[in-house]
Structures are given as C-alpha cells and as structure tokens.
Design a protein around this motif. Sequence first.
Motif, PDB file in Angstrom:
ATOM      1  N   GLY A  32       0.795  -1.221   0.000  1.00  0.00           N
ATOM      2  CA  GLY A  32       0.000   0.000   0.000  1.00  0.00           C
ATOM      3  C   GLY A  32       0.825   1.267   0.000  1.00  0.00           C
ATOM      4  O   GLY A  32       0.307   2.340  -0.284  1.00  0.00           O
ATOM      5  N   GLN A  33       2.123   1.160   0.317  1.00  0.00           N
ATOM      6  CA  GLN A  33       3.003   2.325   0.347  1.00  0.00           C
ATOM      7  C   GLN A  33       4.227   2.174  -0.535  1.00  0.00           C
ATOM      8  O   GLN A  33       4.842   3.160  -0.906  1.00  0.00           O
ATOM      9  CB  GLN A  33       3.492   2.589   1.776  1.00  0.00           C
ATOM     10  N   ARG A  96      -8.217  -6.587   1.281  1.00  0.00           N
ATOM     11  CA  ARG A  96      -8.730  -5.914   0.078  1.00  0.00           C
ATOM     12  C   ARG A  96      -7.943  -6.342  -1.149  1.00  0.00           C
ATOM     13  O   ARG A  96      -6.743  -6.604  -1.066  1.00  0.00           O
ATOM     14  CB  ARG A  96      -8.624  -4.398   0.234  1.00  0.00           C
ATOM     15  N   TYR A  98      -6.641  -5.489  -5.145  1.00  0.00           N
ATOM     16  CA  TYR A  98      -6.239  -4.357  -5.981  1.00  0.00           C
ATOM     17  C   TYR A  98      -5.798  -4.882  -7.337  1.00  0.00           C
ATOM     18  O   TYR A  98      -5.071  -5.880  -7.414  1.00  0.00           O
ATOM     19  CB  TYR A  98      -5.080  -3.581  -5.331  1.00  0.00           C
TER      20      TYR A  98
END
Length: 155
Positions: A32-33, A96, A98
Amino acid sequence: MPMKDYQDALTRLQKGLASGYQSSPHVLNVPGQSLMCKVDPNYYLALEPIFTEILARWAVSFPQGVLDTLVHTGSVIFCKPMGTHVIPLTITWGGRDYEVQAAFLLADFVDRSLKLYAGVQDPLPVSDLRIRAAERAAVEAFFAGLTPPASVAFI
C-alpha cells in the motif's frame, strides 16, 4: 557490433535503489506504500510504470535505460512470448483486492543492492502482499519456462 556492457548501468541502479531505500525505507516491502514488495524468497513484485520511473530518477537515468538494463542483466522477468515485463494481476493485503500492473524482479538484485550500498545485512522478509490464487496460471505462463513464485506468494 560489440555487445553493450550493462555492469556500470546495473551498479548505478543498485546504488540508486539503495539510496532511495535509505531516504525512505517504506518504498520497499510495505503493501500500500511501497514501489515493490517481496512476495517469496526469490522475487519482488514491483508496481509499473511507477517503479521504473522512480528508479530512473534515483539512478539519474531514463526509464527505458532502466528497463533495458534490468532486462539484459536478467534482473527483471521478461516474458518473451508476450514481449513484455509487465503482467496485470489482482493482489491482496489487509483484506482488500487491488488490480495492478506488475513486474517481477529477482530478490537477489534488490537484496544485494541493499546489502552493498545501504548496509542492510539480512535480506528483507517476505511481505504481507499476496497474489490472488486465480492468477497463478497466468503468472506461471508469464514466467514461460522459468521458476515462478512459490506457493507463499499466492492466496
């Protein structure tokens, strides 16, 4: 015509990657980063085209030069039948999914860069990022005769 020696360019990429990591350690292995996360002991999954663009900035190069060096040195998986280093995948972490454009880099390239130029003694651990199991056949086809990521990379 003589073959191009990519060793100087590869060293510049390794130093650039290490410098970027030293400035902001979250650029690696934080789902996520990060630009890329280790998905098994042998491979990092990198987000494209942002990974190539940022590595080009860190290494004071052009994105195409970065890609040429990574392909010619075998540091990135290049799917000859598809003619690309990028595969669309569904990845997951934190519950989640993606959709991403992914590239696979050899962990040896990343881990050696960090060890030689950033003083990181041990290879980074496998991250929490996983590839959806439904993508496994596509990933194996993409690797076309090479060893694909291990089961730990999929969920």
